[in-house]
Design a protein around this motif. Structure first.
Motif: not given
Length: 577
Positions: A565-569
């Protein structure tokens, strides 16, 4: 009797007693109104028999005055017993409904829409108010007085004349009663289409901006017009169905005049009754049947009112959230221990959820939409009760604590902010009753509200309109956060509290939060990873279960949902047109 009336007509104990009293008063009043006919009968009998002497005249004069006085007194008592007490009971009923709704879990409101709940307090209560003040006392009073008069005449006059006059009354009542099932069904459908129409009107008013923006006004109004037409059709159908039974019963009543005339004529011809008795019964039925027509209408109205009574009794009979008014907790750790939760349709929302939000730490709930994050925050504050497992605050099971006592320990900021058409000062002061202006302004400063408040015409005294319509989304959110700061409770729940803020204000709020969370339990729901970058503990929810949990560093060190989720954001933030 008292308990049956309470559930039948959604009454308080005093209201049920007052209804019995009202029925008795109407009965006495009806009998008093029949007394002049008795005096007139005696007077004509004395005239025909030639026994009217000077000594008898004072009897009739005094008797007439006594009857007039009795009618006036009984009418006065009846008015107080039927109308004044009913209006008081109506106020009690509305208050009790509102109080009961206040104590029901939020899961109950998930099954109801606003139009339905508003109808409970306004429409249903008004309908029962009319029934309690007009229909029920008049119906019971009429039946009791007619029964007493019938029994008296049966023993004093020829029983055949009594039967000829009164046989139509039970038959007419039976006709109306037999329609109760069909009538209730029609009223139930009528109520439903009214609720659908009211809900449509309310939705139209709330979404008019979006309808205009999408050129959908005409299509929506066509659908709304259809809902209004359905109400009209169903109202006509319901009235027609009721009229068929009531008018049929009224026709049967009229037959009583014929049978009284035929039987009376035959008995008079045989010399078994005198002319005075014959005409007295003819006068009696003309006096009796007109009020009975109204009684039949009242009976039909009471039957239809049963739906409103059932709806109100359903609210009053729903189990409220209760518990002890003391909270003997040790600290403020929130622990979820194998918690499960389902909606009313048995859809699983949470399954075997276990984690601990420790005092003095920030615990963040993240995960895909629909994973159960908001449900957890609601369960933690006991807006809903868990179906399985248990939730504790400082070791105390919160299901055993009164919700109002529990919520004194919580400051909550929801994603959807509710503001009132009042000043900025009073909207923030809601967080702490009796807070001074200085305390309010201090909380506003911590929530970074001062910047926009100083630009308002009256500053803290500025009225912000219905639900804060004069403010932007971020400004509304900051007022809600200021309330939480003002309350300064040991537990802080933040449900997307910074969702409407820009990056600059979000940073300012996070700095303020870092100052406030010392020795507090903070449970925060967020979708933006930067919001919870400094959280102490992260719980990742997916499909209603705890998929993973740990510190940001621990979760980033492995192939986790949090890391993904961090990478996608980060990719989303770097996206450009």
């Amino acid at each position: 009797m008292i308990e049956k009336l309470k559930h039948k007509y959604a009454l308080s104990t005093q209201g049920a007693k007052d209804m019995i009293k009202a029925c008795i008063c109407v009965t006495v009043t009806n009998i008093a109104l029949m007394m002049p006919a008795g005096i007139l009968y005696c007077l004509i009998k004395d005239l025909l028999d030639g026994t009217l002497t000077k000594d008898r005249i004072p009897f009739y004069v005094i008797g007439s005055l006594v009857v007039i006085l009795l009618v006036a007194i009984t009418n006065y008592i009846q008015y107080n017993a039927t109308f004044l007490t009913t209006y008081k009971e109506s106020g009690v009923r509305r208050t009790s409904i509102a109080e009961k709704l206040r104590k029901l879990p939020l899961s109950y409101f998930g099954k109801k829409n606003i139009a339905d709940l508003t109808t409970h307090i306004m429409g249903d209560c008004a309908q029962i108010e009319t029934a309690s003040s007009h229909w029920i006392p008049e119906l019971i009073g009429a039946l009791m007085s007619v029964t007493l008069v019938g029994i008296s005449l049966f023993f004093y006059f020829d029983y055949r004349m009594v039967l000829a006059s009164f046989w139509v009354i039970p038959v007419a009542l039976l006709i109306v009663v037999t329609c109760s099932g069909a009538e209730k069904n029609a009223v139930r459908k009528n109520t439903q289409v009214k609720l659908t129409m009211t809900d449509g009107i309310q939705e139209c008013l709330e979404s008019i901006r979006d309808l205009r923006a999408n050129n959908a006004e005409e299509r929506y109004m066509d659908e709304l017009q259809g809902k209004i037409k359905n109400v009209e059709k169903m109202a006509l159908f319901t009235e027609l169905k009721m009229a068929v039974y009531v008018n049929s019963a009224a026709i049967v009543l009229k037959l009583g005049i014929g049978t009284t005339a035929v039987v009376g004529g035959a008995l008079f011809a045989k010399g078994e009754i005198d002319i005075l008795t014959f005409f007295m019964f003819l006068m009696l039925v003309s006096r009796l049947y007109d009020p009975m027509n109204i009684t039949l209408q009242n009976l039909a109205a009471i039957i239809s009112c049963g739906i409103q009574c059932e709806r109100l009794d359903e609210v009053l009979s729903t189990k409220a959230q209760t518990g002890t008014d003391t909270l003997e907790n040790k600290g403020y750790d929130i622990q979820f221990d194998h918690v499960g939760f389902k909606y009313a349709d048995d859809t699983d929302v949470l399954k075997d959820v276990s984690f601990t939000a420790k005092q003095g730490q920030v615990t963040a709930l993240i995960g895909p939409s629909g994973g159960g994050k908001t449900t957890i925050s609601r369960l933690a504050a006991r807006f809903w009760d868990a179906g399985e497992g248990r939730i504790t605050l400082g070791g105390v099971d919160i299901s055993q604590v009164d919700p109002e006592t529990l919520l004194k320990k919580y400051s909550i900021v929801f994603q959807d902010v509710t503001l009132f058409n009042n000043s900025v000062m009073e909207n923030i002061r809601i967080g702490k009753e009796g807070a001074s202006d200085e305390e309010v302004m201090r909380a506003a400063k911590l929530a970074n509200c001062e910047e926009f408040i100083e630009k308002l015409p009256e500053k803290y005294g500025t009225y912000i309109g219905e639900n804060g319509k004069e403010l932007s989304g971020g400004e509304r959110q900051r007022i809600s956060i200021a309330r939480a700061f003002l309350k300064d409770a040991p537990v802080v729940l933040l449900d997307e509290a910074t969702a409407s803020l820009d990056a600059e204000n979000e940073t300012a709020i996070q700095e303020a939060l870092s100052r406030l969370i010392k020795d507090k339990t903070v449970l925060i729901i967020a979708h933006r990873m930067r919001t919870i970058a400094n959280a102490d503990h992260i719980v990742v929810l997916k499909d209603g279960v705890v998929a993973e949990q740990g510190s940001p560093a621990e979760l980033s060190a492995k192939d986790s949902i949090y890391k993904h989720m961090t990478e996608q954001q980060l990719i989303t933030q770097n996206w450009k047109m």
